[in-house]
Design an enzyme around this catalytic site. Structure first.
Site, PDB file in Angstrom:
ATOM      1  N   ASN A 114       0.765  -1.238   0.000  1.00  0.00           N
ATOM      2  CA  ASN A 114       0.000   0.000   0.000  1.00  0.00           C
ATOM      3  C   ASN A 114       0.796   1.288   0.000  1.00  0.00           C
ATOM      4  OD1 ASN A 114      -2.830   0.016  -0.049  1.00  0.00           O
ATOM      5  ND2 ASN A 114      -2.726  -1.467   1.612  1.00  0.00           N
ATOM      6  N   ASP A 138      -0.755  -9.186   3.561  1.00  0.00           N
ATOM      7  CA  ASP A 138      -2.035  -8.641   4.047  1.00  0.00           C
ATOM      8  C   ASP A 138      -3.158  -8.698   2.990  1.00  0.00           C
ATOM      9  OD1 ASP A 138      -0.460  -8.008   6.210  1.00  0.00           O
ATOM     10  OD2 ASP A 138      -0.286  -5.877   5.720  1.00  0.00           O
ATOM     11  N   ARG A 277      -4.426 -19.182  26.844  1.00  0.00           N
ATOM     12  CA  ARG A 277      -3.062 -19.099  26.310  1.00  0.00           C
ATOM     13  C   ARG A 277      -3.052 -18.292  25.004  1.00  0.00           C
ATOM     14  NH1 ARG A 277      -2.053 -21.178  30.673  1.00  0.00           N
ATOM     15  NH2 ARG A 277      -0.656 -22.922  31.059  1.00  0.00           N
TER      16      ARG A 277
HETATM   17  O1  F6P Z   1       2.366  -5.400   5.901  1.00  0.00           O
HETATM   18  C1  F6P Z   1       2.914  -6.625   6.241  1.00  0.00           C
HETATM   19  C2  F6P Z   1       3.051  -6.757   7.735  1.00  0.00           C
HETATM   20  O2  F6P Z   1       3.639  -7.992   8.032  1.00  0.00           O
HETATM   21  C3  F6P Z   1       1.749  -6.582   8.523  1.00  0.00           C
HETATM   22  O3  F6P Z   1       0.952  -7.727   8.502  1.00  0.00           O
HETATM   23  C4  F6P Z   1       2.282  -6.199   9.863  1.00  0.00           C
HETATM   24  O4  F6P Z   1       1.335  -5.445  10.595  1.00  0.00           O
HETATM   25  C5  F6P Z   1       3.486  -5.355   9.536  1.00  0.00           C
HETATM   26  O5  F6P Z   1       3.894  -5.737   8.237  1.00  0.00           O
HETATM   27  C6  F6P Z   1       4.645  -5.495  10.471  1.00  0.00           C
HETATM   28  O6  F6P Z   1       5.577  -4.552  10.134  1.00  0.00           O
HETATM   29  P1  F6P Z   1       7.110  -4.602  10.551  1.00  0.00           P
HETATM   30  O7  F6P Z   1       7.753  -5.715   9.785  1.00  0.00           O
HETATM   31  O8  F6P Z   1       7.642  -3.281  10.167  1.00  0.00           O
HETATM   32  O9  F6P Z   1       7.136  -4.894  12.027  1.00  0.00           O
END
Ligand code: F6P
Length: 359
Positions: A114, A138, A277
């Site tokens: 995005n 995503d 958990r």
């Molecule tokens: O956009 C991909 C993603 O893995 C999301 O699912 C997640 O919220 C984010 O990136 C995590 O980002 P980072 O790798 O910067 O912690």
């Protein structure tokens, strides 16, 4: 001689190398080897700082199954792109255009999600020839039915739920598995269905914790020894969904839990008097080899991107629509989020066979 740059930007995912390979091999074919390919290092960072290298044809061999990205990646927030870096007296947009011109590129292939597409559209509007491919676990990029990386991550998240099933059954426990996906629930919805979760909490359907507790209690009364909740990292409660954005953000910042799943576990413990958990597979979901579906999708996106370059048709993302790869104008993609429609077929089917969405 055509000169084409390639960069991968944003969070990595499975299939980035397969996509790089797809476009590179197709370019060598389309231009009968009369093409130079430049690998831009670490996403827009490399374009800003002029860090790139001329690739050899052999660099694209043996990478179909390789996880991560051979070009490196980084996150460069779109909102900062036009902000001058005072410390280094750096105009990032100007610097990116300079690097493009310095190499003498005919086109830049940008592979990302995005945020990446907002910047790609900006560069296109600034006069650079750009072609993009949609990646992310995503699956939230507008203009394509599917992003590559998604199904590979679904496989991993599903395996996590499968494994949790065996331990949850043995001990007769309630488990939460927290699934990535940022602000959308595609990954959690698919992994939740594929893994046979009993409750699936998505950002698109705010949950009521009392409803969730009722579902778990009903299962217990029916003699079920265990329950599994698939919770999207972006899941929100009904109360939160009614808050102003500012208050929601402040609430989350002050939340005394590492993530929403731990809060839900605590709330359920209070409601049911039972230990819950929590398992968070995290970045595990982005790692390793792309699944067969993603390898095919990356190859198709790559070939389509090379085709666009051959036709000198710039300013497009390769998208998948109704089974076909089609060019989607960047202006249509940038700045939009593809969320899960709450009445989509997957949700209807899940509801019909008893999965609760906590609403
Ligand atoms: O956009 C991909 C993603 O893995 C999301 O699912 C997640 O919220 C984010 O990136 C995590 O980002 P980072 O790798 O910067 O912690």
């Amino acid at each position: 001689m055509k000169k084409v740059g390639i960069l991968t930007s944003g969070g990595d995912c499975q299939g980035l190398n397969a996509a790089i390979r797809g476009v590179a091999k197709s370019l060598y074919e389309q231009f009968s080897d009369d093409v130079e390919i430049y690998g831009i290092q670490d996403g827009y960072g490399g374009l800003i700082n002029g860090v790139y290298k001329k690739m050899k044809k052999s660099d694209f061999s043996g990478i179909l199954t390789l996880g991560g990205t051979i070009l490196g990646t980084s996150r460069q927030p779109f909102k900062m792109m036009r902000v001058i870096d005072e410390e280094n007296n750096l105009d990032k947009v100007k610097a990116m255009k300079n690097t493009y011109r310095q190499i003498g590129l005919d086109c830049l292939v940008i592979i990302g999600g995005n945020g990446t597409h907002k910047s790609a559209n900006m560069l296109w509007e600034e006069g650079l020839n750009v072609v993009t491919m949609p990646k992310t676990i995503d699956n939230d990029v507008w203009g394509t039915d599917m992003t590559f990386g998604f199904y590979s991550a679904v496989d991993i998240a599903t395996q996590v739920i499968d494994c949790i099933h065996t331990t949850a059954t043995s001990h007769g426990r309630v488990f939460i598995v927290e699934i990535m996906g940022h602000k959308v629930g595609w990954l959690n919805l698919y992994a939740g269905i594929a893994g046979g979760a009993d409750v699936v909490l998505l950002p698109e359907i705010p949950y009521d914790i009392n409803k969730v507790a009722q579902v778990l209690e009903r299962r217990e009364n029916d003699g079920k020894r265990f329950s599994i909740l698939a919770v999207a990292e972006g899941a929100i409660s009904k109360d939160e969904s009614e808050m102003k954005k500012k208050d929601f953000k402040a609430g989350r910042e002050n939340m005394p839990y590492p993530s929403v799943s731990y809060r839900i576990a605590d709330e359920l413990k209070a409601a049911m008097g039972q230990e819950i958990r929590v398992t968070v597979p995290g970045h595990f979901q982005r790692g390793g080899s792309p699944c067969a579906y993603d390898r095919v999708l990356c190859t198709r996106f790559g070939a389509a991107a090379a085709r666009l370059i051959k036709q000198e048709k710039y300013g497009y993302m390769t998208g998948l629509k109704n089974g076909l790869i089609v060019p989607v104008p960047l202006g249509e993609v940038a700045g939009k989020l593809k969320r899960v429609p709450v009445d989509c077929d997957e949700i209807l089917a899940a509801r019909e066979m008893g999965i609760s969405f906590g609403d």
